[in-house]
Scaffold this active site. Structure first.
Site, PDB file in Angstrom:
ATOM      1  N   GLU A  35       0.822  -1.211   0.000  1.00 34.53           N
ATOM      2  CA  GLU A  35       0.000   0.000   0.000  1.00 34.53           C
ATOM      3  C   GLU A  35       0.858   1.264   0.000  1.00 34.53           C
ATOM      4  O   GLU A  35       1.428   1.645   1.025  1.00 34.53           O
ATOM      5  CB  GLU A  35      -0.944   0.012   1.212  1.00 34.53           C
ATOM      6  CG  GLU A  35      -1.878  -1.184   1.287  1.00 34.53           C
ATOM      7  CD  GLU A  35      -2.856  -1.239   0.125  1.00 34.53           C
ATOM      8  OE1 GLU A  35      -3.203  -0.181  -0.441  1.00 34.53           O
ATOM      9  OE2 GLU A  35      -3.281  -2.363  -0.220  1.00 34.53           O
ATOM     10  N   GLU A  76      -6.434   4.194   7.334  1.00 34.20           N
ATOM     11  CA  GLU A  76      -5.834   3.699   6.089  1.00 34.20           C
ATOM     12  C   GLU A  76      -5.764   2.176   6.088  1.00 34.20           C
ATOM     13  O   GLU A  76      -6.021   1.537   5.062  1.00 34.20           O
ATOM     14  CB  GLU A  76      -4.440   4.294   5.885  1.00 34.20           C
ATOM     15  CG  GLU A  76      -3.790   3.881   4.581  1.00 34.20           C
ATOM     16  CD  GLU A  76      -4.556   4.311   3.347  1.00 34.20           C
ATOM     17  OE1 GLU A  76      -4.796   3.461   2.468  1.00 34.20           O
ATOM     18  OE2 GLU A  76      -4.924   5.497   3.263  1.00 34.20           O
ATOM     19  N   GLU A  83     -10.557  -2.500   0.568  1.00 35.38           N
ATOM     20  CA  GLU A  83     -10.220  -2.573  -0.854  1.00 35.38           C
ATOM     21  C   GLU A  83      -9.706  -3.957  -1.246  1.00 35.38           C
ATOM     22  O   GLU A  83     -10.054  -4.462  -2.316  1.00 35.38           O
ATOM     23  CB  GLU A  83      -9.193  -1.498  -1.203  1.00 35.38           C
ATOM     24  CG  GLU A  83      -9.763  -0.099  -1.203  1.00 35.38           C
ATOM     25  CD  GLU A  83      -8.750   0.967  -1.578  1.00 35.38           C
ATOM     26  OE1 GLU A  83      -7.547   0.666  -1.677  1.00 35.38           O
ATOM     27  OE2 GLU A  83      -9.178   2.116  -1.784  1.00 35.38           O
TER      28      GLU A  83
END
Length: 132
Positions: A35, A76, A83
């Site tokens: 990420e 996050e 996701e």
């Protein structure tokens, strides 16, 4: 075993704590590896932590500044998990998956705005104190 019991859930004890710690470390490592946004936000945290120590006038103020930074990382991580799960289901365009991803992104944005507001208020209070 009832139908709601997961075979992946541990029963408790020291092994549970050990496994939970191991899974958490794996999650942090995966976020760092996969990420880019997490790496960027982690860099921001690394740069601002010494600043927080330097500008804080109390332990409460220090915890507020650090907490606002950590909130960004937590949100996050949750967004990245959402996701990853969505991309596992399908990479095809789907309006509900798109909405879920947009909502996760909005949560990250709000955490960044909140952090900025906290930092601005603390810095402004320092400037205000200097002028008095």
């Amino acid at each position: 075993m009832t139908p709601n019991d997961s075979p992946y859930k541990s029963k408790g004890g020291f092994a549970r704590v050990f496994n939970a710690t191991r899974y958490s470390a794996q999650g942090l490592a995966a976020a760092f590896k996969h990420e880019a946004a997490f790496r960027q936000e982690l860099l921001l945290v690394a740069l601002l932590l010494p600043v927080a120590v330097w500008i804080s006038r109390s332990i409460g103020e220090l915890l507020l500044l650090i907490g606002a930074l950590l909130l960004i990382l937590v949100i996050e991580l949750l967004n990245s998990a959402l996701e990853a799960l969505a991309d596992t289901i399908t990479v095809e365009h789907h309006p509900m998956i798109g909405r879920a991803k947009d909502l996760g992104s909005a949560a990250v944005m709000l955490s960044i705005l909140f952090c900025g507001l906290v930092w601005l208020c603390v810095i402004a209070s320092h400037i205000w104190q200097m002028k008095l």
